[in-house]
Design a protein around this motif. Structure first.
Motif, mmCIF file in Angstrom:
data_model
loop_
_atom_site.group_PDB
_atom_site.id
_atom_site.type_symbol
_atom_site.label_atom_id
_atom_site.label_comp_id
_atom_site.label_asym_id
_atom_site.label_seq_id
_atom_site.Cartn_x
_atom_site.Cartn_y
_atom_site.Cartn_z
ATOM 1 N N GLU A 50 0.862 -1.203 0.088
ATOM 2 C CA GLU A 50 0.005 0.004 0.213
ATOM 3 C C GLU A 50 0.906 1.159 -0.089
ATOM 4 O O GLU A 50 0.494 2.286 -0.816
ATOM 5 N N ARG A 86 2.177 1.628 -3.413
ATOM 6 C CA ARG A 86 1.125 2.164 -4.178
ATOM 7 C C ARG A 86 0.531 3.594 -3.874
ATOM 8 O O ARG A 86 0.458 4.350 -4.890
ATOM 9 N N ARG A 87 0.716 4.135 -2.811
ATOM 10 C CA ARG A 87 0.600 5.568 -2.548
ATOM 11 C C ARG A 87 1.530 6.367 -3.056
ATOM 12 O O ARG A 87 1.333 7.432 -3.531
ATOM 13 N N ALA A 124 -1.660 4.647 -7.316
ATOM 14 C CA ALA A 124 -2.395 5.075 -6.223
ATOM 15 C C ALA A 124 -3.801 5.037 -6.331
ATOM 16 O O ALA A 124 -4.277 5.116 -7.514
ATOM 17 N N SER A 153 -6.861 7.920 -2.282
ATOM 18 C CA SER A 153 -5.540 7.792 -1.029
ATOM 19 C C SER A 153 -4.871 9.161 -1.320
ATOM 20 O O SER A 153 -4.819 9.943 -2.400
ATOM 21 N N TYR A 188 -0.670 10.520 -0.400
ATOM 22 C CA TYR A 188 0.642 10.287 -0.110
ATOM 23 C C TYR A 188 1.458 11.523 0.200
ATOM 24 O O TYR A 188 1.601 12.322 -0.655
ATOM 25 N N ASP A 217 -1.657 17.101 -2.183
ATOM 26 C CA ASP A 217 -1.295 15.604 -2.182
ATOM 27 C C ASP A 217 0.145 15.650 -2.939
ATOM 28 O O ASP A 217 0.173 15.023 -3.759
ATOM 29 N N HIS A 267 1.635 12.519 -4.471
ATOM 30 C CA HIS A 267 0.671 12.427 -5.783
ATOM 31 C C HIS A 267 0.925 13.335 -6.809
ATOM 32 O O HIS A 267 0.135 13.142 -7.962
ATOM 33 N N ASP A 274 -0.014 9.791 5.821
ATOM 34 C CA ASP A 274 -0.698 9.940 4.766
ATOM 35 C C ASP A 274 -2.188 10.225 4.766
ATOM 36 O O ASP A 274 -2.853 9.728 3.936
ATOM 37 N N THR A 275 -2.484 11.300 5.597
ATOM 38 C CA THR A 275 -3.933 11.367 6.034
ATOM 39 C C THR A 275 -4.213 12.667 6.225
ATOM 40 O O THR A 275 -3.113 13.534 6.450
#
Length: 482
Positions: free
Chosen positions: A79, A82-83, A163, A167, A169, A187, A190, A463-464
């Motif tokens: 994950e 992916r992010r 991603a 989501s 990152y 973000d 990303h 990542d939030t």
């Protein structure tokens, strides 16, 4: 010295089989020892990208050790990859065998290996491109003449992790549109801007998500590691500090287009001039005040400003020398300023490298919190005695400053009337936990914004986006959804 081989039984991502040095024979290899939660690692991403673009045959292998990552990352590296939107091979060195074999002690560290498998050198400091590019050029010429160099990209044999649409990152900053009830999220990892309502519903994404430097419509434009955001409510314009491209971008909702208004795309020191004809150096955050857009120019150790009527840009405060020095605008000194905010009269700076909060008012720079670049910590008390650690963001509301105290994994509050500094959210331990604000855990928060009384926090290492309610004294997580 011959390089140790890559263990065949470690975990790999973005390749269809474990790699060995035999698989990489004929190629220049760069081993990048880093972590997903390291802010310094992200700042070196532009240099890695430039090296890979200039040398298509270069193979960069990211090497991560689970013990240096957050619990969320270590529990699900797939994950995390992916992010991050990574396309290069990623090796998970859980037992630190590669770290020990190559004598790596700190991150980020980079090891260069030539096409016949010998270690050429190891480096860990800033300015990665300037140091490695000449060495790679020399090796390419030497081994190319001998017919020992592969110049094509390494085929992965598998599609890279991508991603998910909802989501984030490494979100760097947030900004709020209070009349429109919108939240803007950089973000950063990303390479896009996410627009959401206060409940997390994604209203818009701006940028393709691929690293680039292109103007155009919301779906055609490209950013590279965007950070600071400032929304002009009257004009309906969002300004973006596109840090990786060293530019300032203008996002118009009327035209639904992104345009570059300052910067050439290359980092350089300059003395100002026309916006798009003047090089900038790592703009990290933005603030609007009196017809000017003020810029925390981390790479230049200065505060710059842009006249929004003419788009002329110029240094405003700071000599350019690194230091924690107060005084007149031209003589003061900063160290990597990363955040900027205003109360409508003064500017407040999160001077990250100095672990300080600075104020600019009536032509003078004054330190409100901070002592010296080497004197940092975590102490809540009167501002002149308080300690913070690498603040990355600052925001103003109703007579107070709220500080993203990144190094302490906290949100702190400075009452400008009384001078008292208090922790509002975070117990000081790096981690992820919702609940009562004093028990909650954050991971290197990078910025924050007030939207109708709630504080939205770019919790970069997790990542939030987190939400701090100062009335109920609780921290929750904003879940993004379409």
């Amino acid at each position: 010295m011959a390089a140790p081989d890559l263990p065949p039984d470690i975990e790999w991502h973005n390749v269809d089989r474990p790699l060995s040095l035999r698989d990489l024979a004929g190629r220049v290899v760069l081993l990048s020892f880093l972590t997903f939660t390291c802010s310094n690692c992200m700042r070196l991403a532009p240099d890695l990208r430039r090296l890979e673009e200039r040398h298509p045959g270069l193979v960069t292998v990211e090497v991560h050790h689970s013990g240096f990552e957050s619990a969320a990352v270590a529990g699900n590296f797939r994950e995390a990859v992916r992010r991050a939107g990574l396309e290069r091979p990623v090796a998970i060195d859980r037992d630190r065998r590669l770290w020990e074999a190559f004598g790596v002690r700190d991150w980020p560290t980079f090891v260069l290996i030539d096409p016949v498998g010998n270690v050429v050198g190891k480096t860990a400091a800033e300015g990665l491109y300037g140091r490695l590019n000449p060495k790679i050029e020399q090796m390419a010429a030497e081994f190319g003449e001998q017919g020992l160099l592969e110049r094509e990209r390494l085929p992965s044999g598998t599609a890279p992790e991508t991603a998910r649409e909802t989501s984030l990152y490494r979100p760097g900053k947030v900004a709020a549109d209070n009349p429109g009830m919108r939240l803007f999220i950089s973000d950063t990892g990303h390479n896009r801007i996410v627009v959401a309502d206060p409940k997390g519903k994604i209203l818009e994404t701006i940028g393709t998500g691929a690293a680039g430097n292109a103007d155009g419509s919301f779906h055609e434009a490209a950013f590279y590691l965007p950070e600071g955001l400032e929304f002009d409510e009257e004009a309906g314009i969002l300004y973006v500090a596109d840090a990786g491209n060293h530019t300032i971008r203008r996002v118009s909702w009327t035209e639904r287009e992104v345009a570059t208004i300052a910067g050439t795309g290359l980092a350089a020191l300059s003395s100002g001039g026309p916006g798009t004809g003047t090089a900038l150096n790592a703009p990290r955050d933005l603030a609007l005040l009196g017809g000017h857009l003020y810029v925390a120019m981390a790479g230049a150790n200065q505060i710059w400003r842009m006249d929004l009527a003419t788009y002329e840009v110029e240094p405003y405060a700071g000599s350019g020398r690194k230091g924690l020095v107060d005084g007149p605008l031209g003589k003061a000194a900063f160290i990597g300023p990363a955040g900027i905010a205003t109360d409508g009269e003064a500017l407040y700076i999160a001077d990250s490298g100095a672990s300080a909060i600075r104020r600019i008012k009536r032509g003078m720079v004054e330190t409100r919190i901070g002592h010296s670049p080497d004197d940092f910590g975590d102490l809540d008390t009167i501002a002149g005695m308080a300690h913070i650690n690498r603040p990355m963001g600052v925001a103003y509301s109703d007579g107070s400053l709220y500080i993203a105290d990144s190094g302490n994994n906290k949100i702190k509050h400075l009452d400008l009337a009384t001078g008292w500094v208090l922790t509002r959210a975070g117990d000081g331990e790096r981690g992820y936990r919702d609940g009562l604000s004093g028990d909650a855990r954050l991971s290197g928060p990078g910025g924050l914004a007030d939207l109708r009384g709630l504080w939205y926090i770019a919790d970069t290492g997790n990542d939030t986006v987190r939400v701090y309610d100062p009335v109920r004294h609780v921290v929750s997580t904003l879940t993004l959804w379409k």
